[in-house]
Design a protein around this motif. Structure first.
Motif, PDB file in Angstrom:
ATOM      1  N   LEU A  20      22.022  -0.863  -1.266  1.00 39.22           N
ATOM      2  CA  LEU A  20      21.029   0.181  -1.007  1.00 39.22           C
ATOM      3  C   LEU A  20      20.796   0.365   0.487  1.00 39.22           C
ATOM      4  O   LEU A  20      20.650   1.488   0.982  1.00 39.22           O
ATOM      5  CB  LEU A  20      19.703  -0.153  -1.692  1.00 39.22           C
ATOM      6  CG  LEU A  20      19.702  -0.053  -3.219  1.00 39.22           C
ATOM      7  CD1 LEU A  20      18.366  -0.520  -3.774  1.00 39.22           C
ATOM      8  CD2 LEU A  20      19.975   1.372  -3.664  1.00 39.22           C
ATOM      9  N   LEU A  21      20.740  -0.745   1.165  1.00 43.35           N
ATOM     10  CA  LEU A  21      20.473  -0.662   2.595  1.00 43.35           C
ATOM     11  C   LEU A  21      21.674  -0.126   3.369  1.00 43.35           C
ATOM     12  O   LEU A  21      21.524   0.505   4.408  1.00 43.35           O
ATOM     13  CB  LEU A  21      20.058  -2.031   3.137  1.00 43.35           C
ATOM     14  CG  LEU A  21      18.714  -2.569   2.594  1.00 43.35           C
ATOM     15  CD1 LEU A  21      18.476  -3.975   3.126  1.00 43.35           C
ATOM     16  CD2 LEU A  21      17.573  -1.646   2.968  1.00 43.35           C
ATOM     17  N   ALA A  22      22.845  -0.359   2.872  1.00 40.75           N
ATOM     18  CA  ALA A  22      24.041   0.087   3.573  1.00 40.75           C
ATOM     19  C   ALA A  22      24.403   1.523   3.207  1.00 40.75           C
ATOM     20  O   ALA A  22      25.253   2.137   3.851  1.00 40.75           O
ATOM     21  CB  ALA A  22      25.205  -0.851   3.236  1.00 40.75           C
ATOM     22  N   ALA A  23      23.771   2.086   2.207  1.00 36.68           N
ATOM     23  CA  ALA A  23      24.104   3.443   1.779  1.00 36.68           C
ATOM     24  C   ALA A  23      23.560   4.465   2.779  1.00 36.68           C
ATOM     25  O   ALA A  23      22.452   4.323   3.272  1.00 36.68           O
ATOM     26  CB  ALA A  23      23.515   3.704   0.406  1.00 36.68           C
ATOM     27  N   PRO A  24      24.307   5.521   3.044  1.00 40.20           N
ATOM     28  CA  PRO A  24      23.851   6.538   4.008  1.00 40.20           C
ATOM     29  C   PRO A  24      22.930   7.557   3.325  1.00 40.20           C
ATOM     30  O   PRO A  24      23.332   8.660   2.976  1.00 40.20           O
ATOM     31  CB  PRO A  24      25.149   7.173   4.460  1.00 40.20           C
ATOM     32  CG  PRO A  24      26.091   6.985   3.331  1.00 40.20           C
ATOM     33  CD  PRO A  24      25.684   5.737   2.664  1.00 40.20           C
ATOM     34  N   ARG A  25      21.662   7.247   3.150  1.00 37.93           N
ATOM     35  CA  ARG A  25      20.671   8.143   2.570  1.00 37.93           C
ATOM     36  C   ARG A  25      19.438   8.135   3.443  1.00 37.93           C
ATOM     37  O   ARG A  25      19.202   7.208   4.221  1.00 37.93           O
ATOM     38  CB  ARG A  25      20.296   7.684   1.161  1.00 37.93           C
ATOM     39  CG  ARG A  25      21.453   7.760   0.200  1.00 37.93           C
ATOM     40  CD  ARG A  25      20.917   7.465  -1.214  1.00 37.93           C
ATOM     41  NE  ARG A  25      21.970   7.609  -2.162  1.00 37.93           N
ATOM     42  CZ  ARG A  25      22.809   6.659  -2.538  1.00 37.93           C
ATOM     43  NH1 ARG A  25      22.709   5.475  -2.039  1.00 37.93           N
ATOM     44  NH2 ARG A  25      23.752   6.904  -3.399  1.00 37.93           N
ATOM     45  N   SER A  26      18.605   9.064   3.126  1.00 31.74           N
ATOM     46  CA  SER A  26      17.345   9.115   3.869  1.00 31.74           C
ATOM     47  C   SER A  26      16.413   8.078   3.285  1.00 31.74           C
ATOM     48  O   SER A  26      16.630   7.577   2.178  1.00 31.74           O
ATOM     49  CB  SER A  26      16.720  10.508   3.780  1.00 31.74           C
ATOM     50  OG  SER A  26      16.334  10.750   2.435  1.00 31.74           O
ATOM     51  N   GLY A  27      15.338   7.761   3.961  1.00 31.59           N
ATOM     52  CA  GLY A  27      14.381   6.743   3.527  1.00 31.59           C
ATOM     53  C   GLY A  27      13.762   7.106   2.200  1.00 31.59           C
ATOM     54  O   GLY A  27      13.569   6.251   1.340  1.00 31.59           O
ATOM     55  N   ALA A  28      13.409   8.394   2.013  1.00 29.01           N
ATOM     56  CA  ALA A  28      12.763   8.815   0.767  1.00 29.01           C
ATOM     57  C   ALA A  28      13.738   8.677  -0.388  1.00 29.01           C
ATOM     58  O   ALA A  28      13.373   8.218  -1.484  1.00 29.01           O
ATOM     59  CB  ALA A  28      12.273  10.248   0.874  1.00 29.01           C
ATOM     60  N   GLU A  29      14.989   9.095  -0.156  1.00 28.73           N
ATOM     61  CA  GLU A  29      15.990   8.976  -1.218  1.00 28.73           C
ATOM     62  C   GLU A  29      16.235   7.508  -1.537  1.00 28.73           C
ATOM     63  O   GLU A  29      16.361   7.124  -2.699  1.00 28.73           O
ATOM     64  CB  GLU A  29      17.312   9.617  -0.772  1.00 28.73           C
ATOM     65  CG  GLU A  29      17.301  11.101  -0.730  1.00 28.73           C
ATOM     66  CD  GLU A  29      18.630  11.643  -0.209  1.00 28.73           C
ATOM     67  OE1 GLU A  29      19.547  10.843   0.100  1.00 28.73           O
ATOM     68  OE2 GLU A  29      18.741  12.855  -0.144  1.00 28.73           O
ATOM     69  N   THR A  30      16.288   6.691  -0.526  1.00 32.86           N
ATOM     70  CA  THR A  30      16.534   5.265  -0.727  1.00 32.86           C
ATOM     71  C   THR A  30      15.375   4.645  -1.487  1.00 32.86           C
ATOM     72  O   THR A  30      15.578   3.851  -2.410  1.00 32.86           O
ATOM     73  CB  THR A  30      16.732   4.551   0.628  1.00 32.86           C
ATOM     74  OG1 THR A  30      17.799   5.157   1.318  1.00 32.86           O
ATOM     75  CG2 THR A  30      17.043   3.074   0.440  1.00 32.86           C
ATOM     76  N   ARG A  31      14.117   5.013  -1.105  1.00 30.78           N
ATOM     77  CA  ARG A  31      12.954   4.465  -1.799  1.00 30.78           C
ATOM     78  C   ARG A  31      12.946   4.918  -3.261  1.00 30.78           C
ATOM     79  O   ARG A  31      12.622   4.153  -4.155  1.00 30.78           O
ATOM     80  CB  ARG A  31      11.654   4.912  -1.111  1.00 30.78           C
ATOM     81  CG  ARG A  31      11.365   4.105   0.146  1.00 30.78           C
ATOM     82  CD  ARG A  31       9.969   4.354   0.678  1.00 30.78           C
ATOM     83  NE  ARG A  31       9.743   5.710   1.113  1.00 30.78           N
ATOM     84  CZ  ARG A  31      10.096   6.196   2.285  1.00 30.78           C
ATOM     85  NH1 ARG A  31      10.703   5.416   3.157  1.00 30.78           N
ATOM     86  NH2 ARG A  31       9.845   7.443   2.605  1.00 30.78           N
ATOM     87  N   ALA A  32      13.289   6.178  -3.478  1.00 34.76           N
ATOM     88  CA  ALA A  32      13.318   6.698  -4.845  1.00 34.76           C
ATOM     89  C   ALA A  32      14.395   5.965  -5.645  1.00 34.76           C
ATOM     90  O   ALA A  32      14.195   5.606  -6.811  1.00 34.76           O
ATOM     91  CB  ALA A  32      13.568   8.208  -4.839  1.00 34.76           C
ATOM     92  N   MET A  33      15.524   5.803  -5.009  1.00 32.31           N
ATOM     93  CA  MET A  33      16.626   5.125  -5.686  1.00 32.31           C
ATOM     94  C   MET A  33      16.250   3.658  -5.946  1.00 32.31           C
ATOM     95  O   MET A  33      16.524   3.121  -7.021  1.00 32.31           O
ATOM     96  CB  MET A  33      17.889   5.188  -4.820  1.00 32.31           C
ATOM     97  CG  MET A  33      19.101   4.679  -5.569  1.00 32.31           C
ATOM     98  SD  MET A  33      20.593   4.975  -4.685  1.00 32.31           S
ATOM     99  CE  MET A  33      20.604   3.583  -3.621  1.00 32.31           C
ATOM    100  N   VAL A  34      15.587   2.972  -5.002  1.00 32.11           N
ATOM    101  CA  VAL A  34      15.150   1.586  -5.166  1.00 32.11           C
ATOM    102  C   VAL A  34      14.144   1.521  -6.306  1.00 32.11           C
ATOM    103  O   VAL A  34      14.187   0.614  -7.148  1.00 32.11           O
ATOM    104  CB  VAL A  34      14.557   1.025  -3.853  1.00 32.11           C
ATOM    105  CG1 VAL A  34      13.831  -0.287  -4.093  1.00 32.11           C
ATOM    106  CG2 VAL A  34      15.644   0.829  -2.832  1.00 32.11           C
ATOM    107  N   ALA A  35      13.227   2.501  -6.348  1.00 35.10           N
ATOM    108  CA  ALA A  35      12.221   2.522  -7.406  1.00 35.10           C
ATOM    109  C   ALA A  35      12.903   2.714  -8.754  1.00 35.10           C
ATOM    110  O   ALA A  35      12.531   2.073  -9.759  1.00 35.10           O
ATOM    111  CB  ALA A  35      11.195   3.625  -7.160  1.00 35.10           C
TER     112      ALA A  35
END
Length: 179
Positions: A20-35
């Motif tokens: 997740l941390l290495a993926a090239p996404r924005s913070g909101a997308e990453t947080r949504a994806m983490v959630a």
């Protein structure tokens, strides 16, 4: 087993976080994806927990059933063995009693024979001792007689020697006078 499963879960979580941390996404997308992933993981964890609990309950039931069967089998077998041992013990006791009964007259008979032989040997020894005592008494009497005879012979020899000495002395004195 539980330690390996725990390490597997930790490895999975670390791998997911790294991805997740290495993926090239924005913070909101990453947080949504983490959630989403966290929710998905929580759901999976709940399913795994329920499945593990059901499996553990099933294993416990099987173990309890098998344990009860083993206890019943061991108890039954133990009772069989105890009954067989008691029967064999009674047989052995009867055999020993029978053997003792059959040996007892033989032992008594042999004991009587041995007592008779010992008594006969005692009598022979007593007879021999008496015979030896008589022979010793006879020998002592013979020695006494020989000693008396020797004493008399010694007296006679001493008297004869005394007479001969007197005669020799007279003859010597006669010769002395002649010179």
């Amino acid at each position: 087993m539980a330690n390996k499963f725990g390490m597997f879960l930790i490895g999975g979580v670390v791998g997911a976080v790294a991805a997740l941390l290495a993926a090239p996404r924005s913070g909101a997308e990453t947080r949504a994806m983490v959630a989403d992933k966290a929710g998905e993981f929580a759901g999976n964890a709940q399913q795994w927990g329920d499945s593990a609990a059901a499996g553990a309950q099933h294993i416990y039931q099987e173990a309890a059933t098998k344990g009860a069967e083993v206890v019943n089998n061991v108890t039954a077998r133990g009772q069989e063995i105890a009954s067989e041992a008691a029967a064999r013990g009674a047989d052995v006791a009867a055999t020993i009693q029978e053997a003792a009964s059959s040996i007892s007259p033989t032992i008594n008979e042999k004991g009587d024979e041995l007592r008779d032989k010992i008594e006969a040997a005692r009598q022979r020894i007593a007879d021999q001792v008496a015979k030896n005592a008589d022979a010793d008494a006879d020998a002592a009497e013979t020695v006494k007689d020989v000693a008396e005879t020797a004493k008399e012979a010694a007296k006679d020899a001493a008297a004869t020697a005394g007479e001969a000495a007197g005669e020799v002395a007279k003859a010597a004195e006669g010769k002395k006078d002649e010179k």
